[in-house]
Design a protein around this motif. Structure first.
Motif, mmCIF file in Angstrom:
data_model
loop_
_atom_site.group_PDB
_atom_site.id
_atom_site.type_symbol
_atom_site.label_atom_id
_atom_site.label_comp_id
_atom_site.label_asym_id
_atom_site.label_seq_id
_atom_site.Cartn_x
_atom_site.Cartn_y
_atom_site.Cartn_z
ATOM 1 N N PRO A 1 49.414 -32.097 19.476
ATOM 2 C CA PRO A 1 48.817 -33.430 19.313
ATOM 3 C C PRO A 1 47.623 -33.662 20.239
ATOM 4 C CG PRO A 1 51.203 -33.585 19.471
ATOM 5 C CD PRO A 1 50.844 -32.182 19.810
ATOM 6 N N LEU A 2 47.710 -33.132 21.460
ATOM 7 C CA LEU A 2 46.622 -33.319 22.414
ATOM 8 C C LEU A 2 45.360 -32.600 21.953
ATOM 9 C CD1 LEU A 2 45.775 -34.473 25.149
ATOM 10 C CD2 LEU A 2 46.550 -32.349 26.208
ATOM 11 N N VAL A 3 45.520 -31.382 21.443
ATOM 12 C CA VAL A 3 44.369 -30.636 20.930
ATOM 13 C C VAL A 3 43.730 -31.393 19.771
ATOM 14 C CG1 VAL A 3 43.657 -28.524 19.746
ATOM 15 C CG2 VAL A 3 45.219 -28.391 21.690
ATOM 16 N N ALA A 4 44.564 -31.960 18.901
ATOM 17 C CA ALA A 4 44.043 -32.727 17.772
ATOM 18 C C ALA A 4 43.254 -33.945 18.249
ATOM 19 C CB ALA A 4 45.193 -33.161 16.859
ATOM 20 N N VAL A 5 43.780 -34.635 19.250
ATOM 21 C CA VAL A 5 43.104 -35.823 19.786
ATOM 22 C C VAL A 5 41.768 -35.448 20.425
ATOM 23 C CG1 VAL A 5 43.227 -37.578 21.603
ATOM 24 C CG2 VAL A 5 45.195 -37.196 20.119
ATOM 25 N N VAL A 6 41.765 -34.402 21.263
ATOM 26 C CA VAL A 6 40.536 -33.968 21.929
ATOM 27 C C VAL A 6 39.502 -33.501 20.903
ATOM 28 C CG1 VAL A 6 39.530 -32.265 23.492
ATOM 29 C CG2 VAL A 6 41.704 -33.370 24.082
ATOM 30 N N ALA A 7 39.954 -32.713 19.921
ATOM 31 C CA ALA A 7 39.040 -32.216 18.895
ATOM 32 C C ALA A 7 38.440 -33.367 18.096
ATOM 33 C CB ALA A 7 39.776 -31.254 17.965
ATOM 34 N N PHE A 8 39.254 -34.372 17.778
ATOM 35 C CA PHE A 8 38.749 -35.519 17.023
ATOM 36 C C PHE A 8 37.713 -36.289 17.839
ATOM 37 C CE2 PHE A 8 38.939 -40.004 15.707
ATOM 38 C CZ PHE A 8 38.611 -39.860 14.362
ATOM 39 N N GLY A 9 38.014 -36.493 19.125
ATOM 40 C CA GLY A 9 37.075 -37.205 19.986
ATOM 41 C C GLY A 9 35.741 -36.494 20.089
ATOM 42 N N LEU A 10 35.776 -35.154 20.230
ATOM 43 C CA LEU A 10 34.537 -34.377 20.327
ATOM 44 C C LEU A 10 33.793 -34.348 18.992
ATOM 45 C CD1 LEU A 10 35.824 -31.425 22.528
ATOM 46 C CD2 LEU A 10 34.194 -33.192 23.200
ATOM 47 N N LEU A 11 34.554 -34.338 17.888
ATOM 48 C CA LEU A 11 33.925 -34.365 16.568
ATOM 49 C C LEU A 11 33.181 -35.675 16.356
ATOM 50 C CD1 LEU A 11 33.474 -33.094 13.783
ATOM 51 C CD2 LEU A 11 35.640 -34.145 13.044
ATOM 52 N N VAL A 12 33.815 -36.778 16.741
ATOM 53 C CA VAL A 12 33.157 -38.077 16.617
ATOM 54 C C VAL A 12 31.888 -38.110 17.456
ATOM 55 C CG1 VAL A 12 33.371 -40.548 17.091
ATOM 56 C CG2 VAL A 12 35.285 -39.314 16.058
ATOM 57 N N ARG A 13 31.984 -37.576 18.671
ATOM 58 C CA ARG A 13 30.791 -37.559 19.528
ATOM 59 C C ARG A 13 29.689 -36.707 18.908
ATOM 60 N NH1 ARG A 13 28.880 -38.593 24.571
ATOM 61 N NH2 ARG A 13 27.359 -37.101 25.381
ATOM 62 N N TYR A 14 30.090 -35.586 18.316
ATOM 63 C CA TYR A 14 29.088 -34.724 17.671
ATOM 64 C C TYR A 14 28.353 -35.466 16.560
ATOM 65 C CZ TYR A 14 27.356 -31.574 14.110
ATOM 66 O OH TYR A 14 26.581 -30.976 13.159
ATOM 67 N N LEU A 15 29.054 -36.310 15.812
ATOM 68 C CA LEU A 15 28.425 -37.054 14.724
ATOM 69 C C LEU A 15 27.315 -37.963 15.236
ATOM 70 C CD1 LEU A 15 31.593 -37.975 12.614
ATOM 71 C CD2 LEU A 15 29.896 -36.194 12.137
ATOM 72 N N TYR A 16 27.415 -38.370 16.518
ATOM 73 C CA TYR A 16 26.397 -39.248 17.097
ATOM 74 C C TYR A 16 25.334 -38.462 17.856
ATOM 75 C CZ TYR A 16 29.355 -43.127 15.785
ATOM 76 O OH TYR A 16 30.084 -44.034 15.058
ATOM 77 N N VAL A 17 25.766 -37.435 18.585
ATOM 78 C CA VAL A 17 24.824 -36.673 19.408
ATOM 79 C C VAL A 17 24.092 -35.626 18.575
ATOM 80 C CG1 VAL A 17 24.625 -35.115 21.386
ATOM 81 C CG2 VAL A 17 26.190 -37.068 21.479
ATOM 82 N N GLY A 18 24.833 -34.992 17.654
ATOM 83 C CA GLY A 18 24.199 -34.030 16.761
ATOM 84 C C GLY A 18 24.062 -32.627 17.311
ATOM 85 N N ARG A 19 24.741 -32.324 18.421
ATOM 86 C CA ARG A 19 24.672 -30.971 18.995
ATOM 87 C C ARG A 19 25.911 -30.183 18.571
ATOM 88 N NH1 ARG A 19 24.311 -30.151 25.396
ATOM 89 N NH2 ARG A 19 22.189 -30.894 25.010
ATOM 90 N N ILE A 20 25.695 -29.023 17.988
ATOM 91 C CA ILE A 20 26.805 -28.181 17.569
ATOM 92 C C ILE A 20 26.767 -26.880 18.364
ATOM 93 C CG2 ILE A 20 25.500 -27.104 15.680
ATOM 94 C CD1 ILE A 20 28.171 -27.143 14.091
ATOM 95 N N THR A 21 27.926 -26.402 18.757
ATOM 96 C CA THR A 21 27.987 -25.208 19.613
ATOM 97 C C THR A 21 28.564 -24.007 18.889
ATOM 98 O OG1 THR A 21 30.155 -25.917 20.424
ATOM 99 C CG2 THR A 21 28.231 -26.596 21.700
ATOM 100 N N ILE A 22 28.924 -24.160 17.625
ATOM 101 C CA ILE A 22 29.480 -23.045 16.866
ATOM 102 C C ILE A 22 28.334 -22.194 16.327
ATOM 103 C CG2 ILE A 22 30.845 -22.403 14.842
ATOM 104 C CD1 ILE A 22 32.421 -24.961 15.193
ATOM 105 N N GLY A 23 28.435 -20.879 16.507
ATOM 106 C CA GLY A 23 27.421 -19.982 15.983
ATOM 107 C C GLY A 23 26.141 -19.963 16.787
ATOM 108 N N HIS A 24 26.243 -20.035 18.105
ATOM 109 C CA HIS A 24 25.053 -19.965 18.953
ATOM 110 C C HIS A 24 24.435 -18.572 18.828
ATOM 111 C CE1 HIS A 24 22.608 -19.831 22.620
ATOM 112 N NE2 HIS A 24 22.634 -21.149 22.585
ATOM 113 N N PRO A 25 23.108 -18.467 18.731
ATOM 114 C CA PRO A 25 22.460 -17.158 18.518
ATOM 115 C C PRO A 25 22.841 -16.102 19.547
ATOM 116 C CG PRO A 25 20.865 -18.935 18.255
ATOM 117 C CD PRO A 25 22.126 -19.572 18.769
#
Length: 488
Positions: free
Chosen positions: A83-107
């Motif tokens: 549950p904690l991982v789900a909560v943290v992941a959701f919080g970071l996902l919401v922040r990403y929607l506003y900030v727009g920085r993604i870290t998956i697949g960095h060159p």
């Protein structure tokens, strides 16, 4: 009236809080009330993570290092990790929607990430060949959860200051756990386990009387020794490179405490890894190490060896085979040999996908009878990560896992070499080198230990990925005249 995305988020959060509050107040069922409280806490955590994403990474680090979720389960409470991982992941996902920085697949880390995802796919495919599919399913879910944790940490730690804070958090959390064990050793009170955060195993094989082996929060001396050795590498570089003398002195004291606890795990793999790690430090970073200090330290160590308690000396001596009967005279080593050869027999029969993830233990008896070194009635573990990879996931799992490690260390090396060319990044280099050596240390001890507590390794992987990305963010900045610590 214009409604921004931020306004909409807080409106939705307010509605959720109000709804949960109404349910909690109007319902007399204690269990529903408890879940309502947990829901309110989850919303509060999500909001905090949106405001300060590094909080999510720090929460995950503390929960993993203290093993608190498993300890709660052992005491009859529900686990909190998923549950904690789900909560943290959701919080970071919401922040990403506003900030727009993604870290998956960095060159600069793409190949390590590709092999990481490929390894998850192979682990998932091994479900099809597993005899015990329920155990395989649990392992697959845990692996997926660990990858989510990796990307949560990488996403949250995209600044030097935040990355360093989380590294210090790892160190301090480990030191606090070691202090609990130190109390046990000083007071000889091993019944006090501090809610299982400081477990002890009494081993009669080391001496005529029972010898306490420190197991930390995971209740396994060998695996706890593996974790402590990896963390000690993070501290060594603070002692070598730290400019603040108080911090350097504090780091030396913390390292001394951790090494003392490692000594009391009586883990031969940890002992051997420490020796090799120290040699690597001397060879790779000798320019920053005073040779007089090194020679003096070695002389003191040699002179102190005869005065060590007999249990320590015997454990050191058991690393070397001196008896005429050879390696199989030691029952522990005989068992390890049987377990490793059994794993190789599984791989020989199932070379592509192995016998299925988490299925080595249930297959052990059938294959061990063919080896004939040792016969035990219970299920056994492979006691080697590399043998486990071959046995449970075959050549596909082994190649993808080791490929991930290779490309990760390769990317770390390139980041170090690139940063060496920029004078103002000189202070950042020791941090990169420390995480690199911590990963190497973990891989070294994994020769003798399987993946029972591999979540500690995934934390190191997450820190390495974040560290590489931070390095290239810094290199891409043109204003190198700005002090490193001032960059936010």
């Amino acid at each position: 009236m214009n409604v921004t995305k931020s306004d909409l988020l807080y409106v939705l959060m307010s509605i959720a809080v109000a709804a949960i509050g109404v349910v909690a107040v109007s319902n007399t069922n204690n269990q529903i009330g408890l879940y309502s409280l947990m829901g309110l806490i989850a919303i509060a955590v999500i909001l905090a993570i949106i405001i300060k994403p590094s909080l999510g990474a720090n929460i995950l680090v503390i929960v993993v290092f203290t093993n608190i979720s498993n300890l709660l389960t052992k005491q009859g409470f529900p686990g909190i990790m998923k549950p904690l991982v789900a909560v943290v992941a959701f919080g970071l996902l919401v922040r990403y929607l506003y900030v727009g920085r993604i870290t998956i697949g960095h060159p600069k880390t793409i190949w390590a990430e590709v092999f990481l995802i490929a390894y998850l796919l192979v682990v998932t495919l091994s479900f099809a060949v597993a005899t015990d599919q329920s155990s395989a399913y649990i392992e697959i879910v845990d692996m997926a959860k660990d990858i989510v944790i990796i990307y949560c940490i990488v996403s949250a730690l995209q600044e030097v200051r935040l990355w360093k804070q989380t590294t210090w958090l790892m160190i301090v959390t480990t030191v606090l756990l070691c202090l609990l064990s130190l109390y046990q050793l000083i007071t000889n009170n091993f019944e006090q386990t501090f809610f299982l955060l400081a477990s002890v195993q009494m081993d009669q094989a080391l001496s005529a009387s029972s010898t306490p082996r420190i197991g930390g929060p995971i209740n396994d001396p060998n695996f706890w020794g593996q974790v402590l050795v990896a963390v000690s590498m993070l501290i060594v570089f603070r002692i070598i490179h730290e400019k603040n003398m108080l911090v350097r002195l504090g780091s030396a004291l913390m390292l001394g405490l951790i090494l003392y606890i490692v000594l009391n795990t009586y883990s031969r793999g940890a002992y051997l890894a420490l020796v090799i790690d120290m040699l690597l430090i001397l060879l790779l970073y000798r320019k920053r190490i005073n040779s007089v200090v090194v020679v003096t330290g070695l002389i003191i160590l040699v002179l102190a060896l005869p005065f060590l308690p007999a249990t320590y000396r015997n454990r050191f001596n058991s690393l070397f085979v001196t008896s005429q009967n050879g390696i199989y005279e030691d029952t522990s080593l005989r068992g390890r040999s049987s377990e490793m050869l059994t794993g190789l027999a599984m791989f020989k029969e199932h070379p592509i996908l192995g016998v299925g993830v988490s299925n080595y233990p249930i297959q052990y008896q059938r294959y061990a009878q063919l080896i004939g070194i040792e016969f035990r009635a219970e299920e056994r573990d492979p006691h080697s990560l590399y043998v486990q990879l071959l046995a449970e996931t075959g050549i596909l799992g082994t190649v993808t896992f080791l490929g991930m490690v290779f490309f990760l260390l390769n990317a770390l090396g390139k980041a170090v070499r690139a940063a060496e060319k920029v004078h103002r990044l000189e202070e950042w280099l020791p941090w990169l080198n420390s995480i690199r050596l911590a990963i190497l240390s973990y891989m070294l001890t994994s020769i003798f230990l399987h993946s029972a507590f591999i979540r500690y390794f995934w934390l190191l992987v997450a820190m390495a990925l974040a560290g590489i990305q931070i390095t290239y963010h810094l290199l891409n900045k043109e204003e190198y005249n700005i002090p490193l610590e001032a960059r936010r």
